[in-house]
Motif scaffolding. Structure first.
Motif, short mmCIF file in Angstrom:
data_model
loop_
_atom_site.label_atom_id
_atom_site.label_comp_id
_atom_site.label_asym_id
_atom_site.label_seq_id
_atom_site.Cartn_x
_atom_site.Cartn_y
_atom_site.Cartn_z
N LEU A 3 0.90 -1.06 0.14
CA LEU A 3 -0.02 -0.13 -0.26
C LEU A 3 0.86 1.17 -0.15
N LYS A 4 1.97 1.58 0.94
CA LYS A 4 3.10 2.51 0.81
C LYS A 4 3.60 2.43 -0.80
N GLN A 5 4.06 1.40 -1.28
CA GLN A 5 4.60 1.48 -2.43
C GLN A 5 3.46 1.98 -3.64
N CYS A 6 2.26 1.58 -3.44
CA CYS A 6 1.46 2.05 -4.44
C CYS A 6 1.05 3.57 -4.00
N LEU A 11 1.77 9.26 -5.87
CA LEU A 11 2.30 10.55 -5.56
C LEU A 11 3.37 11.01 -6.69
N VAL A 12 4.25 10.07 -7.25
CA VAL A 12 5.31 10.31 -8.16
C VAL A 12 4.46 10.71 -9.45
N LEU A 13 3.60 9.86 -9.75
CA LEU A 13 2.87 10.21 -11.03
C LEU A 13 1.97 11.63 -11.00
N PHE A 14 1.44 11.89 -9.80
CA PHE A 14 0.74 13.13 -9.65
C PHE A 14 1.81 14.28 -9.86
N ALA A 15 3.20 14.18 -9.34
CA ALA A 15 3.78 15.03 -9.35
C ALA A 15 4.30 15.44 -10.89
N THR A 16 4.57 14.41 -11.58
CA THR A 16 4.73 14.40 -13.03
C THR A 16 3.97 15.25 -13.91
N TRP A 17 2.42 14.70 -13.67
CA TRP A 17 1.59 15.38 -14.18
C TRP A 17 1.52 17.06 -13.92
N ILE A 18 1.73 17.32 -12.93
CA ILE A 18 1.58 18.61 -12.24
C ILE A 18 3.02 19.31 -13.03
N ARG A 19 3.96 18.80 -13.07
CA ARG A 19 5.07 19.42 -13.56
C ARG A 19 4.87 19.60 -15.05
N ALA A 20 4.37 18.60 -15.87
CA ALA A 20 3.83 18.71 -17.22
C ALA A 20 2.90 19.83 -17.47
N GLU A 21 2.18 20.21 -16.47
CA GLU A 21 1.19 21.25 -16.70
C GLU A 21 1.98 22.50 -16.36
N LYS A 71 -2.87 9.01 -17.12
CA LYS A 71 -4.15 8.37 -16.75
C LYS A 71 -3.90 6.95 -16.78
N ALA A 72 -3.16 6.44 -17.98
CA ALA A 72 -2.81 4.80 -17.69
C ALA A 72 -2.05 4.43 -16.55
N GLU A 73 -1.06 5.15 -15.96
CA GLU A 73 -0.17 5.04 -14.97
C GLU A 73 -1.02 5.13 -13.66
N LEU A 74 -1.73 6.13 -13.59
CA LEU A 74 -2.90 6.13 -12.67
C LEU A 74 -3.81 5.11 -12.46
N ASP A 75 -4.37 4.62 -13.78
CA ASP A 75 -5.27 3.13 -13.81
C ASP A 75 -4.56 2.36 -13.01
N LYS A 76 -3.08 2.07 -13.71
CA LYS A 76 -2.40 0.77 -13.01
C LYS A 76 -2.32 0.89 -11.69
N ALA A 77 -2.04 1.93 -10.84
CA ALA A 77 -1.79 2.36 -9.60
C ALA A 77 -3.04 2.05 -8.87
N VAL A 78 -4.12 2.49 -9.27
CA VAL A 78 -5.56 2.28 -8.67
C VAL A 78 -5.72 0.74 -8.66
N GLU A 79 -5.64 0.12 -10.00
CA GLU A 79 -5.70 -1.42 -9.70
C GLU A 79 -4.77 -1.83 -8.86
N SER A 80 -3.67 -1.78 -8.69
CA SER A 80 -2.53 -2.18 -7.80
C SER A 80 -3.18 -1.91 -6.26
N LEU A 81 -3.63 -0.85 -6.08
CA LEU A 81 -4.07 -0.52 -4.74
C LEU A 81 -5.54 -1.27 -4.33
N LYS A 82 -6.23 -1.55 -5.28
CA LYS A 82 -7.54 -2.44 -5.21
C LYS A 82 -7.23 -3.75 -4.98
N GLU A 83 -6.01 -4.22 -5.50
CA GLU A 83 -5.66 -5.58 -5.33
C GLU A 83 -4.87 -5.79 -4.19
#
Length: 176
Positions: A3-6, A11-21, A71-83
């Motif tokens: 859960l911590k890893q996910c 967090l990293v994906l969100f930061a990358t998205w913010i930086r791109a914006e 979005k694809a990376e976030l979807d993967k992370a969400v699936e990992s968290l659900k698992e």
């Protein structure tokens, strides 16, 4: 741990998205400054307008690609968290199963002590003369294990003899 890893990945994906914006906003500001003069707007020719339009379309495509990747990376992370949540729930359900809550008994302590707890986690209060997690070890006997010539400490598997005066050896077997 998973859960911590996910969470970290999210967090990293969100930061990358913010930086791109932010980079896209800076790019827009630089482009606006380049298209203006101190006195005001510059007349833009048809070829410059075409170039600007192409640039805008390219930026839109780049933004869409970035958004799709994020979005694809976030979807993967969400699936990992659900698992991870499903696994944790299964684990918790397993811990609360009837077999794990069943009280332990004398058999769990080799009939040499009183069992306290459940079959899964228990402690044995051993009778005098026995020790170990399940009362599997016998306390040593000075008369038997130290030949009656010393004081025995420990179990029959791991013992130490404190020999009387006049005797030596691991089991007080040798007269001095």
């Amino acid at each position: 741990m998973l859960l911590k890893q996910c969470s970290f990945v999210l967090l990293v994906l969100f930061a990358t998205w913010i930086r791109a914006e932010e980079e896209m906003a800076i790019y827009d500001e630089v482009e606006d400054v380049a298209n203006k003069t101190i006195s005001g707007e510059v007349e833009v020719s048809d070829t410059e307008a075409d170039e600007k339009e192409k640039s805008d379309k390219k930026r839109e495509v780049d933004e869409n690609d970035i958004h799709e990747e994020v979005k694809a990376e976030l979807d993967k992370a969400v699936e990992s968290l659900k698992e991870a949540a499903r696994e944790r729930e299964e684990e918790e359900n397993g811990l609360l199963s009837r077999s794990n809550l069943e009280s332990c008994g004398a058999v769990d302590c080799n009939h040499r002590g009183t069992c306290i707890g459940t079959k899964k986690t228990f402690i044995c209060a051993c009778q005098l003369g026995f020790s170990g997690k399940t009362c599997e070890e016998t306390v040593c006997d000075s008369a038997r294990d130290c030949n009656g010539r010393g004081l025995c400490f420990g179990t029959t598997n791991q013992l130490t003899c404190l020999c009387n005066l006049g005797f030596t050896g691991k089991r007080c077997q040798t007269p001095i």
